[in-house]
Each structure stands twice: as C-alpha cells, then as structure tokens.
Write a protein that holds these residues in place. Structure first.
Motif, PDB file in Angstrom:
ATOM      1  N   THR A   1      45.278  54.314  62.200  1.00 28.11           N
ATOM      2  CA  THR A   1      45.207  53.180  61.225  1.00 28.11           C
ATOM      3  C   THR A   1      45.767  51.834  61.949  1.00 28.11           C
ATOM      4  N   ILE A   2      45.240  50.800  61.681  1.00 27.37           N
ATOM      5  CA  ILE A   2      45.536  49.585  62.413  1.00 27.37           C
ATOM      6  C   ILE A   2      45.874  48.738  61.435  1.00 27.37           C
ATOM      7  N   ILE A   3      47.144  48.066  61.200  1.00 32.26           N
ATOM      8  CA  ILE A   3      47.264  47.077  60.261  1.00 32.26           C
ATOM      9  C   ILE A   3      47.451  45.833  61.182  1.00 32.26           C
ATOM     10  N   GLN A   4      46.593  44.849  60.769  1.00 29.64           N
ATOM     11  CA  GLN A   4      46.744  43.342  61.528  1.00 29.64           C
ATOM     12  C   GLN A   4      47.056  42.362  60.508  1.00 29.64           C
ATOM     13  N   MET A   5      47.750  41.278  61.008  1.00 30.12           N
ATOM     14  CA  MET A   5      48.329  40.262  60.000  1.00 30.12           C
ATOM     15  C   MET A   5      47.230  39.280  59.824  1.00 30.12           C
ATOM     16  N   GLU A   6      46.546  39.168  60.844  1.00 32.02           N
ATOM     17  CA  GLU A   6      45.446  37.902  60.866  1.00 32.02           C
ATOM     18  C   GLU A   6      44.260  38.637  60.365  1.00 32.02           C
ATOM     19  N   ASP A   7      43.288  37.863  60.047  1.00 37.89           N
ATOM     20  CA  ASP A   7      42.006  38.341  59.202  1.00 37.89           C
ATOM     21  C   ASP A   7      40.825  38.531  60.403  1.00 37.89           C
ATOM     22  N   GLN A   8      41.449  39.113  61.564  1.00 32.59           N
ATOM     23  CA  GLN A   8      40.559  39.436  62.563  1.00 32.59           C
ATOM     24  C   GLN A   8      41.299  40.183  63.709  1.00 32.59           C
ATOM     25  N   VAL A   9      40.790  40.956  64.481  1.00 31.46           N
ATOM     26  CA  VAL A   9      41.291  41.652  65.785  1.00 31.46           C
ATOM     27  C   VAL A   9      41.115  40.660  66.787  1.00 31.46           C
ATOM     28  N   MET A  10      42.110  40.804  67.698  1.00 29.63           N
ATOM     29  CA  MET A  10      42.057  39.826  69.096  1.00 29.63           C
ATOM     30  C   MET A  10      42.103  38.399  68.708  1.00 29.63           C
ATOM     31  N   PRO A  11      43.083  37.835  67.799  1.00 25.94           N
ATOM     32  CA  PRO A  11      43.114  36.342  67.341  1.00 25.94           C
ATOM     33  C   PRO A  11      42.868  35.374  68.413  1.00 25.94           C
ATOM     34  N   PRO A  12      43.261  35.788  69.484  1.00 24.24           N
ATOM     35  CA  PRO A  12      42.816  34.509  70.417  1.00 24.24           C
ATOM     36  C   PRO A  12      41.488  34.211  70.749  1.00 24.24           C
ATOM     37  N   MET A  13      40.489  35.262  70.364  1.00 25.71           N
ATOM     38  CA  MET A  13      39.125  34.857  70.374  1.00 25.71           C
ATOM     39  C   MET A  13      38.334  34.463  69.102  1.00 25.71           C
ATOM     40  N   ASP A  14      37.148  34.188  69.164  1.00 22.68           N
ATOM     41  CA  ASP A  14      36.644  33.678  67.999  1.00 22.68           C
ATOM     42  C   ASP A  14      36.033  34.829  66.962  1.00 22.68           C
ATOM     43  N   ALA A  15      36.396  34.613  65.892  1.00 16.91           N
ATOM     44  CA  ALA A  15      35.989  35.807  64.765  1.00 16.91           C
ATOM     45  C   ALA A  15      34.649  36.225  64.921  1.00 16.91           C
ATOM     46  N   ASP A  16      33.811  35.444  65.048  1.00 20.59           N
ATOM     47  CA  ASP A  16      32.235  35.884  65.071  1.00 20.59           C
ATOM     48  C   ASP A  16      31.795  36.955  66.268  1.00 20.59           C
TER      49      ASP A  16
END
Length: 555
Positions: free
Chosen positions: A178-193
């Motif tokens: 299980t991964i819990i990530q605070m931001e609404d995407q993985v790898m926040p430095p990259m673009d969400a799309d």
C-alpha cells in the motif's frame, strides 16, 4: 595544505580523489559518522528486492582501499560535533570508543548529505518495523527484519523515486503493498497527466495506491500494526517504509555562519564555494542551479553529487573547473514502464513565465515488426525562441537514450528544429526511421510555425468556457464509435477535402486522430483551404481519453 571533508559517500570521496590527483602534497582527511563509504544509495532497493545479490556489491571500496590508492585517511564512525572556523579546528567524536579529539584544517568541505524526512505521526515514537532507505545500514536492517519476521504486508509513505522503486521490488518479492501519498499524484515533480500512466501501472500490478491522504493515527506499541489516514482509511501492515523525501544536513554549516539558500540547502557558487573563505559544500547538502533559468535548485542525485565533488576537489587544488548547472534529469523503472524526465515540466515552465508549445508524441521505441513498444513523450518548447525546455517520457523501452539525447540538446540550447536534424543511430532493432526524438523536433517546430497544437487540458478549458469550436474526428467510423472527443463530428481524412465546405472556416477548428499524425494531415488540408485557426489535438484521442480518465480518478 590540509583538507578536511565531512562525509564519505559520493560527493565526499569524489572531492578527496580529485584533490589527490591534482596534488600529491596535500593532507586529506575524511570523517563520516556512518560505517560505510562510497556506496550506491540508488542500488539499495534492488538489493532488498534480490536483483543485487549482496550488499557488498554496493560497497566496493572501504577506507583501507582509499588509503592505499589515494593516500587519503577516511575515518568511519567518527562524528564531527562542532567547528570553530575562526581557529579552523573541529571536534570529532569516535562513536566506537567514545573519545573526542581536535583536528585542524586549511580547507573544509561539507559533504554531509541529506537525511530522510520522518513525517508525523511517525516522528513521535520509534517502532521496530519502520524503516527508511538512505544508507547501507538501512538495507541491512530491512533485510534482517524481513528474514526474521517474514512480513506479508508493507505500507510505503511517499511515491517519489525511492517509494516507487521499493514498491516494485517488494511486489516482486510477493508482498502486498500500500502506498500513501500526500499529493494528488505520484512523482510530484512531474506533470500529473504523465504520472497518471504510472498510477495506472501501479494499480494494474495490485498496488493499493492512496493519493491526497496522510497517516493520522498509529496503532501498536513497539511495532506499527495498523494506521488510519486523515481520510478515514484503516490499513493493517507488518512493515512501514518511509520514503517522504530528504532534507539537507546543514546544522553544522549553519552553526559557523554558512549561508543557506531558499531550498534549505547550502548556497554555493559555480566553484562549490560557500560565503565563507576556504569552506566548500558539495552533494546532497548543497544547492545546484538550473541550466535553463540560472536559478538555484535542489536536486539530490548521486550523479550530481559526484560531479560537484570533482569540481570542488579541482578548485581546492588550483584547478579551474566550474559547475555548469543541472536539468534535474532523472529516470526510474516501475514494473513494465521506464519513466524519464529532464528540464522543466509544464507547471514549472508556466511558473517561470514561459509561453510554451506542448507536444504529446506517441511512437514506437523501435520497429514494430521487431516488437517495438509505445513511447509517450511530452515535450515543451518556448514559443518565443523555439528552445526546447523539457521533456517527460514513459514507455517499456528506449526511454533512457531518448531522455539523454533531449537532455544533451537542452544543455546546448537546442531549438525544436535542431532535434529534427540530429543524426541519430538507426537500425530496426533500435529505432524507427523517424526516431521519436526526430519526430518530436519536427512536430514541435511545425507547431511553432503555423501548425499549432492543442492539449486536452486546453481543449476542455475552452469548451468549459463556452467557446464555439468545431472538432473533426478523422479516424474510421469504427474508432469514432468506440470513443471520441466530446462535441466531435466524424469526417475521415479521405473525405475531408470534398466535405470541408460543410465546415465554417471562421470558427476555431480542432482536428484529431488516434495519436496525432493523421490529425496533423487534416490540419494541413484545412489550413490550405483557407481555414483561419486550426489546431491538432496533441497526442490524439488516445491522449485525450487518458486525460479524461485522470480527471475522473482525481474526483
């Protein structure tokens, strides 16, 4: 001259090695509070997962090896506790026997690295099944725990490089992750799309991915048995990996007045010099700067650390090397996908004030008749100058060489048109006749000179604003019926010339196909028939549908 380096991983040992190559007379001493030196942090997940057989393969050199090869004295398990920079002396604690000694220096180098961030509530108490992945001892501890306790379920906090690499390796070992990530995407430095494609891969491999959430409470005495998130989700676990990023170790430097940059790392110039004479900083404790903007940035990567160490060692011993900045180029593997990034992302470019042209290029990495698989390239160019600003690439193969080619091009200030003119290697097992990099340059250059692109995000925004648009689907009827862009009419490319009179030349028009090529051909047809404003939907319907799925998943 006596050089003292604090820290003996990538950057610190690079300082010592380069200084010795330049100067046989200097006395070089390195102190490190850890047990291991010059090890591969980035290899740790793969050793834990079993791809690297032994930890010894990640620690090929020890203090005795450095002493023999370079006449450099490295003292492990020795902690520098205080520094008096006016007297140029420091206090060192031997962590094994407890003795303290004073040492003196002419040149001091901070290579103190970074420490993993411990997010709340894990910072309130120590647990015997909570681990971080930062040094070789962490790997030993995780391996020992796994061998003894045989965990079946693991909770990973954070979805950056380390979090995702650990996820892949632990899933391969048969653990439920299980991964819990605070931001609404993985790898926040990259673009969400782009990272949405990674999120789909994780879920397809059975990973329980929880976004936009954090751990609120922990149950368990000496071990974490279960957690409850802020969103009310309860997760039972046998082991926890904290992978929530790192913070530069600047405490000692701040105590003697070394200036800290906005990134919270030590501010240095191109020669790795701090604001204090004869004091340098390198590696994960120091800022770098962007090749594109010239502004300070913090990119804690082993490749950058080695480079900074070499530059400092050269400058200290009279050389003229200078740091030329970084692009933040990075790559990782997550199951069947390779993911690379270099330069500015779309969100970073817009924040810096660039007016960008954005291309989504979907092409096979090599000849499809030899098993070539799809690459998705998101590339950015500055509309004002045509300069390539950044790229993100996802695919099952060929990502590494394409991201490196583009990184090289950006470094030398290449424009979109320059990518097309590169003479890249071609043979069917390795590339296509029009390599994805070449096509990226060609399509971006076309977009900058009369054949503009429209991203799915921009199209949806214009539709939501009530703008009158005409959208032309140029694919087959079968493909159109399967899925299409909202509001599109179906006119196959082969019929467009004879049916273009059905359209209004004064209305902004968007053409599209499945991935972009036929859409561009249709765009040319309409422009040649006097249509005033015609866009090609970048990445075609395939990219558009992916974007819709991403929006739906974030609700």
């Amino acid at each position: 001259m006596k050089i003292i380096v604090i820290g003996s991983v990538a950057a610190g040992t690079s300082v010592a090695a380069k200084a010795r190559r330049n100067d046989e007379e200097a006395e070089i001493v390195v102190y490190d509070q850890g047990k291991d030196i010059s090890y591969s942090v980035c290899g740790i997940p793969y050793q834990i997962g079993g791809e690297v057989e032994s930890i010894d393969q990640l620690t090929p050199r020890n203090a005795a090896w450095f002493k023999k090869r370079y006449e450099v004295s490295i003292f492990t398990e020795h902690k520098v506790t205080s520094i008096d920079n006016e007297k140029k002396q420091l206090e060192v604690l031997d962590l094994v026997i407890g003795d303290t000694k004073t040492d003196h220096y002419d040149i001091l180098v901070f290579a103190t690295g970074a420490t993993p961030f411990t997010p709340p509530p894990f910072d309130q108490k120590e647990y015997d099944n909570v681990f971080q992945v930062r040094n070789i001892q962490d790997a030993r501890d995780i391996n020992a725990f796994s061998a003894e306790k045989q965990p079946k379920r693991v909770l990973i906090i954070g979805a950056g490089f380390i979090g995702l690499e650990m996820t892949e390796q632990l899933v391969h070992k048969g653990l439920e992750v299980t991964i819990i990530q605070m931001e609404d995407q993985v790898m926040p430095p990259m673009d969400a799309d782009m990272t949405f494609r990674v999120e789909e891969q994780l879920r397809a491999k059975g990973v329980n991915l929880i976004l936009s959430d954090t751990v609120k409470t922990i149950e368990g005495d000496s071990s974490v048995a279960r957690v409850t998130t802020t969103g009310g989700i309860t997760i039972e676990t046998d082991m926890v990996i904290l992978a929530a990023g790192v913070r530069p170790n600047t405490e000692l430097a701040k105590e003697i007045g070394v200036a800290i940059g906005d990134s919270r790392a030590i501010a240095v110039n191109s020669k790795m010099q701090t604001n204090l004479p004869d004091v340098y900083a390198v590696g994960d404790v120091a800022e770098s700067f962007s090749v594109i903007t010239g502004k300070p940035i913090y990119r804690p990567l082993g490749s950058t650390a080695n480079k900074m160490g070499r530059i400092a060692g050269d400058v200290i011993t009279g050389g003229d090397l200078e740091h030329r900045g970084v692009l933040g180029t990075g790559i990782f593997r997550i199951f069947d996908l390779n993911v690379g990034q270099t330069g500015l992302t779309e969100k970073e470019a817009r924040k810096e004030g660039f007016d960008v042209e954005i291309l989504y290029n979907i092409k096979p990495d090599h000849a499809e008749y030899l098993g070539g698989k799809e690459l998705t390239i998101k590339a950015l160019a500055d509309k004002k100058t045509g300069r390539i600003l950044g790229a993100q690439i996802i695919g099952s193969g060929g990502v590494d060489k394409r991201i490196d080619v583009i990184a090289t091009a950006i470094t030398f200030k290449a424009k979109a048109e320059d990518l097309f003119h590169l003479d890249l290697a071609y043979a069917p097992p390795f590339a296509t006749t029009k390599d994805p990099v070449l096509y990226t340059g060609m399509a971006l250059d076309n977009a900058l000179h009369g054949n503009p692109l429209l991203t799915p995000a921009a199209l949806i925004e214009r539709q939501n604003n009530g703008e009158k648009l005409q959208i032309i689907d140029t694919r087959s009827k079968k493909d159109f019926d399967k899925s299409n862009v909202k509001g599109a009419v179906h006119i196959p490319l082969g019929e467009l010339r004879t049916r273009q009179a059905e359209l209004d030349k004064s209305i902004p028009t968007i053409t599209y196909c499945n991935k972009g090529v036929t859409g561009n051909a249709a765009q040319n047809v309409l422009l040649n028939h006097g249509f005033k404003e015609v866009y090609n939907l970048s990445g075609g319907n395939k990219n558009y549908q992916s974007y819709l799925k991403m929006l739906a998943s974030k609700k």
